[in-house]
Each structure stands twice: as C-alpha cells, then as structure tokens.
Design an enzyme around this catalytic site. Structure first.
Site, PDB file in Angstrom:
ATOM      1  N   ASN A 299      -5.085  12.676   0.768  1.00 38.47           N
ATOM      2  CA  ASN A 299      -4.243  11.782   1.564  1.00 38.47           C
ATOM      3  C   ASN A 299      -5.151  11.052   2.548  1.00 38.47           C
ATOM      4  O   ASN A 299      -6.371  11.282   2.591  1.00 38.47           O
ATOM      5  CB  ASN A 299      -3.144  12.571   2.283  1.00 38.47           C
ATOM      6  CG  ASN A 299      -2.086  11.658   2.880  1.00 38.47           C
ATOM      7  OD1 ASN A 299      -1.573  10.767   2.182  1.00 38.47           O
ATOM      8  ND2 ASN A 299      -1.752  11.828   4.138  1.00 38.47           N
ATOM      9  N   LYS A 300      -4.572  10.183   3.333  1.00 36.40           N
ATOM     10  CA  LYS A 300      -5.330   9.332   4.250  1.00 36.40           C
ATOM     11  C   LYS A 300      -6.341  10.136   5.081  1.00 36.40           C
ATOM     12  O   LYS A 300      -6.041  11.235   5.534  1.00 36.40           O
ATOM     13  CB  LYS A 300      -4.335   8.599   5.158  1.00 36.40           C
ATOM     14  CG  LYS A 300      -4.921   7.628   6.155  1.00 36.40           C
ATOM     15  CD  LYS A 300      -5.850   6.596   5.542  1.00 36.40           C
ATOM     16  CE  LYS A 300      -5.197   5.777   4.452  1.00 36.40           C
ATOM     17  NZ  LYS A 300      -6.155   4.906   3.738  1.00 36.40           N
TER      18      LYS A 300
ATOM     19  N   ARG B 229      -7.451  -0.069  -6.676  1.00 35.25           N
ATOM     20  CA  ARG B 229      -7.678   1.023  -5.708  1.00 35.25           C
ATOM     21  C   ARG B 229      -7.835   2.328  -6.496  1.00 35.25           C
ATOM     22  O   ARG B 229      -7.061   2.595  -7.414  1.00 35.25           O
ATOM     23  CB  ARG B 229      -6.521   1.115  -4.705  1.00 35.25           C
ATOM     24  CG  ARG B 229      -6.420  -0.142  -3.819  1.00 35.25           C
ATOM     25  CD  ARG B 229      -5.529   0.079  -2.624  1.00 35.25           C
ATOM     26  NE  ARG B 229      -6.130   0.982  -1.661  1.00 35.25           N
ATOM     27  CZ  ARG B 229      -5.453   1.509  -0.629  1.00 35.25           C
ATOM     28  NH1 ARG B 229      -4.187   1.219  -0.450  1.00 35.25           N
ATOM     29  NH2 ARG B 229      -6.053   2.327   0.219  1.00 35.25           N
TER      30      ARG B 229
ATOM     31  N   GLN C 212      -2.214   2.404  10.086  1.00 32.87           N
ATOM     32  CA  GLN C 212      -0.904   2.370   9.423  1.00 32.87           C
ATOM     33  C   GLN C 212       0.154   3.144  10.211  1.00 32.87           C
ATOM     34  O   GLN C 212       1.343   2.842  10.124  1.00 32.87           O
ATOM     35  CB  GLN C 212      -1.004   2.965   8.013  1.00 32.87           C
ATOM     36  CG  GLN C 212      -1.809   2.133   7.031  1.00 32.87           C
ATOM     37  CD  GLN C 212      -3.248   2.599   6.942  1.00 32.87           C
ATOM     38  OE1 GLN C 212      -3.842   3.021   7.927  1.00 32.87           O
ATOM     39  NE2 GLN C 212      -3.830   2.519   5.770  1.00 32.87           N
TER      40      GLN C 212
ATOM     41  N   ARG D 123       0.878  -1.172   0.000  1.00 31.43           N
ATOM     42  CA  ARG D 123       0.000   0.000   0.000  1.00 31.43           C
ATOM     43  C   ARG D 123       0.913   1.219   0.000  1.00 31.43           C
ATOM     44  O   ARG D 123       2.132   1.114   0.045  1.00 31.43           O
ATOM     45  CB  ARG D 123      -1.025  -0.023   1.142  1.00 31.43           C
ATOM     46  CG  ARG D 123      -0.706  -0.779   2.377  1.00 31.43           C
ATOM     47  CD  ARG D 123       0.391  -0.185   3.188  1.00 31.43           C
ATOM     48  NE  ARG D 123       0.149   1.210   3.464  1.00 31.43           N
ATOM     49  CZ  ARG D 123       1.080   2.110   3.723  1.00 31.43           C
ATOM     50  NH1 ARG D 123       2.367   1.768   3.763  1.00 31.43           N
ATOM     51  NH2 ARG D 123       0.793   3.377   3.949  1.00 31.43           N
ATOM     52  N   GLY D 124       0.286   2.407  -0.015  1.00 30.88           N
ATOM     53  CA  GLY D 124       1.079   3.620  -0.175  1.00 30.88           C
ATOM     54  C   GLY D 124       1.181   3.913  -1.664  1.00 30.88           C
ATOM     55  O   GLY D 124       1.504   3.019  -2.465  1.00 30.88           O
ATOM     56  N   ALA D 125       0.889   5.171  -2.034  1.00 31.83           N
ATOM     57  CA  ALA D 125       0.736   5.486  -3.456  1.00 31.83           C
ATOM     58  C   ALA D 125       1.938   5.083  -4.332  1.00 31.83           C
ATOM     59  O   ALA D 125       1.764   4.411  -5.364  1.00 31.83           O
ATOM     60  CB  ALA D 125       0.420   6.969  -3.605  1.00 31.83           C
TER      61      ALA D 125
ATOM     62  N   ASP E 236      -1.736  10.828  -1.922  1.00 33.80           N
ATOM     63  CA  ASP E 236      -2.127   9.823  -2.921  1.00 33.80           C
ATOM     64  C   ASP E 236      -2.434  10.458  -4.261  1.00 33.80           C
ATOM     65  O   ASP E 236      -2.349   9.814  -5.302  1.00 33.80           O
ATOM     66  CB  ASP E 236      -3.327   9.022  -2.434  1.00 33.80           C
ATOM     67  CG  ASP E 236      -2.887   8.051  -1.370  1.00 33.80           C
ATOM     68  OD1 ASP E 236      -2.663   8.494  -0.234  1.00 33.80           O
ATOM     69  OD2 ASP E 236      -2.710   6.872  -1.691  1.00 33.80           O
TER      70      ASP E 236
END
Ligand code: MRU
Length: 364
Positions: free
Chosen positions: A254-255, A90, A203, A53-55, A244
């Site tokens: 972002n998150k 995603r 996370q 995960r993570g862009a 992201d």
C-alpha cells in the site's frame, strides 16, 4: 457518494458509449472538474498522470480504456497493443492487470463485430462489481467498528486512522478502507477519522479530507509522523488502510508509510486492518517484500510541494536545496504478521494463506 448535493461515481460512460467521464483528481480539493476520455491513449494518460488513481479505479479505468480501444478497432492485435499500453502505466496495483485480463478473456472469444458492445458492457460490469464489493467490505467493516464501539463508554467516538486515500475516489464508489467509515456514519455511530497527509502527493490531505468533508464525516488531517504519537496516547481505536496488491499469504503493498503505521499499531496494541477486495489479491505471489514491484516516482514530488496561493492559483514551490538528491518509492509492503485482518467482500480473514483460502476456496 456525495459531491455537494449530487450522488457521483468516479467514472461513468457517456450516453453515446463513445467516451468515458472521470473526475480529475489532480485538481482536488480546490476544484471539482470532470474530463472526457475518448481514446485508449486518454485513458492511459489519465492513469499515468494520476487524474485517476487508487487500485480499484485504475482497474475500472483500464477496462473502459479497452472499450475505447475496441470502439476504434476491435481486432485482436489492436486490443493486445491497447492492453500493453494500459498495463505499462503503473506497476504496483494488481487490479490493473486483473481488469485487462478479464476484458481480453471475454473479448477474444467473440467475433470482431460483437466486441464493441460487449466491451462497454463488460467494463460497466467491472465498475458495478467494484461498487458491490466495496459496499460489502463496508458492511463487514461496520461490524468491526460496532465491536470497537461496544468496548468504549456509551456515546464515545470511535477514532479511526487511515493512510493515503482508499475512499470512494480510489474506487468507483464507496471506497475500500473508508466504506466501513461511511456505513458507520450513516448508521449513526459517532466516528472520527485521522487522515495521514501522505507525502509526497498528499492524497490524505487533499482527497481523503475532501471526500470525508463532502459526506460530513468528522476528520482531522495529521502529518505522516503524528500517527505513532496518537496511538501511544490511546487516541486511535482502529487503523484501516487500503491495498494495491496483497499476496495470497497476506503481505500488503500500500502507499508508502503504511508499514510504519502497522509497526506503531503493533507496538501500541491498536488493531490494524486492511480493506482488500479480491481483485487486489495477487494469488500468484507468496512473498510481498521480495516479489511485489514497487513504483518509483519522480524526485520532483519530494523536492517540491504544490498548493494554492491566496489568489487561488495552483503553485509549486521547491522544498529542498537544489543539490540534494531525492528518492521516491511510492509503496511499501507490510508483512502479514503485522496485519490484524483483511476485510474482503466475503468477510474478514486472517492475513495468511489459510485465512484467504478459507474465504476464496476456488483460488486456493
Ligand atoms: O498512488 P495512489 O494514489 O494510486 O495510491 C493509492 C493507495 O495507496 C490506496 O491506498 C490503494 O490504492 C488502495 S485504494 C482503495
């Protein structure tokens, strides 16, 4: 970066170019396990299930996923189907589409029998470019941390708040938001990180805390609601988060929860920076709030929580009454006006169309 005494990346090809290895991030922080992906379906599953995960890492995994697809059948229709499968995993991180477009553009112009080798090479180039961009973001962010340090009494620690995980686990190496922290730590600047736990998937509590621990960077995990209080009390010098997808006007997805941190930072006069490598910039969008697709995830992530029992078994327990509905938007958009600056691989820019166009004139 370091895992124990070993240098690691988050993704690497097998020596025979028939598979790619990843760190299974769903097992961290309690278990360090790697997985071998051998098909494009494996790569799509790894992204969808958030083993990666993570862009930036989603982008690199998609690139290797296309290499795996090419290795099994390099015809154009197979590659297009593989790209569609990967793209559907995603919706928010633009790096996914960026990596797939790049791979397809390179592969389509080649005869079929040249595509496999080129696909592996191009995926490796995308991974290496990610490492170089993040290292460069680290240098630019280091200058920022040095400037903050100069404004403090000699020897005092620089306190940085971050949200979610935008460290090396979210990229191929270095991280985006945490690259400046690692560079500062390596340069001997006393830094300390407040890591938001980042409900619902935690996370920050699991991944950011783990990777900072591996690098021996002092850090404290806080609940998501603590940041405002700490900022009011002057305990945060600087916020740095990842992204992201950032529009060409500087709006930042972002998150979930990032927006609230940016509001607190503005109210408390704390600089709020976003580490944004250029593959995270969506040059086609101008209004992040209206235009960036926000991933909606399953309600089980909200209604329950997973941890480790005293016996070391992973266990999921329910938090909410069984009749209560739950909603789970995974990202939010921080408007450009709340962002002090974007730390890109080419330098620090205002979060605005003009600022970004100055650094990336070829995209303006
Ligand atoms: O849902 P995740 O874990 O993929 O979300 C990750 C983030 O929000 C990161 O901050 C973002 O991808 C930037 S990564 C360098």
């Amino acid at each position: 970066m370091r895992v124990g005494d070993q240098q690691r990346r988050t993704i690497w090809p097998a020596e025979d170019d028939r598979a790619v290895h990843i760190i299974d991030q769903t097992r961290l922080p309690h278990r360090f396990e790697t997985l071998r992906l051998t098909t494009v379906a494996d790569a799509a599953h790894a992204i969808r299930s958030m083993q990666v995960r993570g862009a930036p890492l989603i982008g690199a995994t998609a690139a290797y996923g296309l290499a795996l697809a090419a290795a099994s059948d390099p015809r154009e229709e197979t590659l297009a189907a593989a790209a569609a499968l990967l793209l559907a995993t995603r919706p928010t991180a633009i790096n996914l589409r960026w990596a797939l477009d790049d791979m397809l553009a390179v592969l389509k112009q080649l005869p079929t029998d040249h595509r496999v080798e080129t696909a592996w090479r191009r995926a490796a180039e995308i991974a290496d470019a990610d490492v170089a961009m993040n290292s460069s973001i680290g240098e630019h962010g280091l200058a920022l941390i040095r400037a903050v340090q100069r404004g403090k009494p000699v020897g005092e620690t620089v306190n940085i708040l971050t949200h979610c995980n935008a460290g090396w686990l979210a990229t191929v190496d270095w991280g985006t938001a945490l690259a400046p922290v690692y560079k500062a730590h390596h340069a001997g600047i006393p830094v300390h990180v407040f890591a938001d736990e980042t409900r619902p998937r935690n996370q920050g509590a699991s991944l950011t805390a783990w990777e900072l621990g591996q690098e021996q960077v002092p850090h404290t995990v806080i609940v998501d609601n603590a940041g405002g209080h700490l900022m009011q009390r002057g305990r945060v010098d600087l916020c740095i988060v990842g992204t992201d997808r950032t529009t060409r006007t500087g709006d930042v997805a972002n998150k979930i929860g990032t927006y609230l941190k940016a509001l607190c930072a503005r109210d408390c006069g704390v600089p709020f920076f976003v580490a944004a490598p250029s593959p995270s910039i969506d040059w086609s969008l101008a209004d992040g709030i209206k235009e960036i697709p926000i991933e909606e995830r399953g309600d089980a992530e909200v209604t329950s929580i997973t941890g480790l029992t005293a016996e070391g078994q992973q266990e999921t327990v329910r938090l909410t009454p069984s009749g209560s509905a739950a909603a789970n938007p995974a990202f939010d958009v921080t408007p450009a006006r709340l962002v002090t600056g974007l730390i890109t691989e080419r330098g620090i820019s205002a979060a605005s169309a003009r600022g970004l166009a100055r650094l990336f004139p070829e995209r303006a």
